[in-house]
Design a protein around this motif. Structure first.
Motif, mmCIF file in Angstrom:
data_model
loop_
_atom_site.group_PDB
_atom_site.id
_atom_site.type_symbol
_atom_site.label_atom_id
_atom_site.label_comp_id
_atom_site.label_asym_id
_atom_site.label_seq_id
_atom_site.Cartn_x
_atom_site.Cartn_y
_atom_site.Cartn_z
ATOM 1 N N PRO A 187 0.659 -1.316 -0.032
ATOM 2 C CA PRO A 187 -0.033 0.038 0.155
ATOM 3 C C PRO A 187 0.808 1.261 0.004
ATOM 4 O O PRO A 187 0.367 2.412 -0.489
ATOM 5 C CB PRO A 187 -0.872 -0.096 1.265
ATOM 6 N N THR A 190 1.768 1.741 -3.956
ATOM 7 C CA THR A 190 0.907 2.103 -4.684
ATOM 8 C C THR A 190 0.319 3.768 -4.295
ATOM 9 O O THR A 190 -0.630 4.085 -5.047
ATOM 10 C CB THR A 190 -0.208 0.837 -4.670
ATOM 11 N N ALA A 191 0.693 4.111 -3.312
ATOM 12 C CA ALA A 191 0.175 5.451 -3.062
ATOM 13 C C ALA A 191 0.971 6.497 -3.867
ATOM 14 O O ALA A 191 0.647 7.671 -3.641
ATOM 15 C CB ALA A 191 0.557 5.872 -1.641
ATOM 16 N N ILE A 197 -3.258 2.361 -11.050
ATOM 17 C CA ILE A 197 -3.389 1.110 -10.292
ATOM 18 C C ILE A 197 -4.332 0.420 -10.950
ATOM 19 O O ILE A 197 -5.719 0.479 -11.148
ATOM 20 C CB ILE A 197 -3.860 1.422 -8.748
ATOM 21 N N TRP A 210 -6.681 4.488 -5.206
ATOM 22 C CA TRP A 210 -5.676 3.885 -3.935
ATOM 23 C C TRP A 210 -6.386 3.474 -2.840
ATOM 24 O O TRP A 210 -6.568 2.332 -2.240
ATOM 25 C CB TRP A 210 -4.509 4.728 -3.759
ATOM 26 N N GLU A 211 -7.441 4.430 -2.551
ATOM 27 C CA GLU A 211 -8.203 4.233 -1.073
ATOM 28 C C GLU A 211 -9.324 3.269 -1.534
ATOM 29 O O GLU A 211 -9.961 2.736 -0.428
ATOM 30 C CB GLU A 211 -8.915 5.608 -0.999
ATOM 31 N N LEU A 213 -8.574 0.145 -2.736
ATOM 32 C CA LEU A 213 -8.050 -0.952 -2.939
ATOM 33 C C LEU A 213 -8.300 -2.018 -1.672
ATOM 34 O O LEU A 213 -8.246 -1.473 -0.518
ATOM 35 C CB LEU A 213 -6.349 -0.825 -2.864
ATOM 36 N N VAL A 216 -5.358 -1.930 0.682
ATOM 37 C CA VAL A 216 -5.440 -0.809 1.546
ATOM 38 C C VAL A 216 -6.311 -1.029 2.758
ATOM 39 O O VAL A 216 -6.091 -0.687 3.906
ATOM 40 C CB VAL A 216 -5.575 0.572 0.818
#
Length: 235
Positions: A187, A190-191, A197, A210-211, A213, A216
């Protein structure tokens, strides 16, 4: 960017045969995969097919499937994968000259399990360095030119702080004209702002924020209350 789209056409293989049975590979055959940013992260559970994809990307670009550069292609005598043999790229505007000539292609394939050996073989990491240190030395000193850099779970050898350093090197490499495709469970990686992504799984491939995933969400929940997970696993 160097490549804009990956695609493959397969005739004669049954849908139940590996790797054509993997959902993300089936989707790649139907639709291809378009790269929309200098950094693309492939995220998914073990067995989802993300490593199958990145290995094929590396092979199709002419990088050593064991791990390494174009100059050491097949030095390890590793058999090229069925998908890698059939995969093709549409070049991006910045990669047309490189894609016209097989010998002009630049980049590197970093596999977690063979990274240090491949780096030492190409004299990119001193023998006295640890796995993670050698990895970062290569990024800092050697990975500075335009090309396609493919990585498979680079975070496996790195601490939290080293992962942050790696993000800085990735940012510098893309500013120099490099393109990166990376399979990861991290995580933290990937941020990276501006990264594309792609989540890989039974659904095939889909782009996510991202948020959104799953990894995450799981890390956030675990760090908030480890016992909520561990009570189902430990004693």
């Amino acid at each position: 960017m160097i490549v804009e789209r990956a695609y493959a056409h397969v005739d004669g293989e049954g849908p139940g045969e590996y790797p054509w049975s993997v959902p993300c590979v089936r989707q790649l055959l139907r639709e291809g995969l378009r790269f929309t940013a200098p950094v693309t992260f492939l995220v998914g559970e073990n067995g989802s097919g993300k490593s199958t994809l990145v290995e094929a990307f590396a092979e199709a670009f002419g990088l050593d499937p064991y791990g390494g550069s174009h100059d050491w292609q097949y030095a390890s005598h590793r058999t090229k994968s069925a998908l890698g043999e059939r995969l093709r790229f549409d070049p991006a505007a910045g990669g047309r000259q490189m894609m016209r000539s097989w010998s002009a292609r630049k980049g590197f394939f970093l596999r977690a399990e063979t990274a240090l050996d491949a780096l030492r073989r190409e004299r990119m990491a001193p023998d006295e360095r640890s796995h993670g240190e050698g990895f970062l030395v290569a990024f800092r000193d050697k990975f500075t030119k335009p090309g396609l850099y493919v990585m498979d779970e680079p975070e496996s050898a790195l601490s939290f702080g080293s992962c942050l350093e790696l993000l800085g090197h990735i940012d510098q490499l893309t500013r120099a004209g490099g393109q990166i495709v990376c399979a990861t469970h991290s995580p933290l990686l990937t941020a990276l702002p501006g990264a594309d992504i792609v989540e890989v799984g039974e659904h095939g491939m889909r782009r996510v924020a991202w948020e959104e995933l799953e990894l995450v969400d799981h890390w956030r929940r675990y760090l908030g209350d480890p016992r909520a997970y561990l009570r189902h696993i430990v004693g």
